[in-house]
Enzyme design. Structure first.
Site, PDB file in Angstrom:
ATOM      1  N   ILE A  85       5.910  12.771 -23.052  1.00  0.00           N
ATOM      2  CA  ILE A  85       6.993  13.391 -22.287  1.00  0.00           C
ATOM      3  C   ILE A  85       7.260  12.626 -20.999  1.00  0.00           C
ATOM      4  O   ILE A  85       8.405  12.442 -20.597  1.00  0.00           O
ATOM      5  CB  ILE A  85       6.651  14.860 -21.978  1.00  0.00           C
ATOM      6  CG1 ILE A  85       6.544  15.661 -23.270  1.00  0.00           C
ATOM      7  CG2 ILE A  85       7.706  15.482 -21.065  1.00  0.00           C
ATOM      8  CD1 ILE A  85       5.968  17.043 -23.073  1.00  0.00           C
ATOM      9  N   TYR A 104      -8.174  24.215 -20.459  1.00  0.00           N
ATOM     10  CA  TYR A 104      -6.769  23.813 -20.542  1.00  0.00           C
ATOM     11  C   TYR A 104      -5.853  24.994 -20.209  1.00  0.00           C
ATOM     12  O   TYR A 104      -4.916  24.858 -19.410  1.00  0.00           O
ATOM     13  CB  TYR A 104      -6.466  23.286 -21.945  1.00  0.00           C
ATOM     14  CG  TYR A 104      -5.018  22.902 -22.149  1.00  0.00           C
ATOM     15  CD1 TYR A 104      -4.514  21.716 -21.626  1.00  0.00           C
ATOM     16  CD2 TYR A 104      -4.146  23.741 -22.837  1.00  0.00           C
ATOM     17  CE1 TYR A 104      -3.174  21.371 -21.792  1.00  0.00           C
ATOM     18  CE2 TYR A 104      -2.813  23.400 -23.016  1.00  0.00           C
ATOM     19  CZ  TYR A 104      -2.339  22.215 -22.480  1.00  0.00           C
ATOM     20  OH  TYR A 104      -1.016  21.887 -22.638  1.00  0.00           O
TER      21      TYR A 104
END
Length: 270
Positions: A6, A155
């Protein structure tokens, strides 16, 4: 985080629009290659690489110092880098927590005065819908989570921290021309889960190719928050590739956002 996925797709489109782009990443080889590729593809020579390792607070400070010496302008900071691996950094924090949140938090604080002086400016924080499973524990912030799925929990915790960081930054910068946005780019087929357990990869890799978005598609949500006109009244809010969304309840907890900010300042040595 601009050398792949990204981040690279975002940097490419910003360069295509004529922006001066700094690709900040920990690998000089990949960073230089990405900057060169973007220059060639766009014809924009104002694309350069600078070394930044978010797993080292020393590196974050060195990058910020070099950037402030060399670059007089900063209008857009995109906090995109992310890892899902387990482990501990040289500073003693969970790898995911430091790379995904604490390193970005420190970087933003060190560059904040430059963002203010160049306003209107924006901070875009790449978060995730995984923040729904985040649990930020006072007294143990930044320590690796216990248990079999500790890397996944770390995470999720870091992604909740991303959403809360944007929320509290918007509150604190309300009277300035700095705005910020947390964005979930969708489920994107990137190298983020390259450190997934070996038993999970045979399931995850085909699933990613079949169902996940390409990096360029995921970058659209990030670019929208970075460049769309009139977004300033929505500073601190959470966006997805479908537009403005409400984060899960933990991502709307203002007291938790303030506590996270204060703990992040302490852990980052501010």
């Amino acid at each position: 985080g601009g050398s792949s996925g990204i981040g690279a797709a975002t940097a490419l489109e910003l360069a295509r629009c004529g922006a001066r782009v700094i690709v900040a990443t920990r690998s000089a080889l990949r960073g230089e290659a990405a900057a060169s590729r973007i220059r060639t593809e766009t014809g924009n020579e104002e694309v350069r690489f600078m070394h930044l390792d978010l797993a080292s607070l020393r590196s974050v400070r060195a990058f910020a110092s070099a950037f402030l010496r060399q670059e007089p302008h900063l209008h857009l900071l995109i906090n995109n880098a992310g890892v899902s691996a387990g482990g501990t950094t040289e500073d003693g924090f969970s790898l995911a927590f430091q790379v995904n949140h604490l390193g970005h938090f420190l970087l933003t604080q060190l560059l904040l005065e430059r963002l203010r002086s160049c306003g209107p400016s924006r901070v875009v924080i790449v978060a995730s819908s995984a923040h729904c499973a985040g649990r930020l524990r006072p007294g143990s912030l930044g320590r690796p989570s216990p248990g079999l799925f500790s890397a996944f929990q770390d995470y999720c915790d870091s992604k909740l921290a991303n959403v809360l960081h944007a929320r509290e930054l918007a509150t604190r910068e309300r009277d300035t021309r700095v705005t910020c946005y947390a964005v979930h780019p969708g489920f994107v087929n990137t190298a983020l889960f390259r450190h997934a357990p070996p038993w999970l990869k045979p399931l995850l890799v085909p699933l990613a190719w079949l169902l996940f978005l390409e990096a360029a598609e995921g970058a659209r949500a990030v670019l929208d928050c970075a460049t769309r006109d009139g977004l300033e009244p929505l500073s601190g809010r959470y966006f997805t590739h479908g537009g403005l969304r409400q984060p899960w309840p933990p991502g709307r907890d203002d007291r938790l956002a303030r506590a996270l900010w204060e703990d992040s300042e302490r852990l980052g040595g501010l």
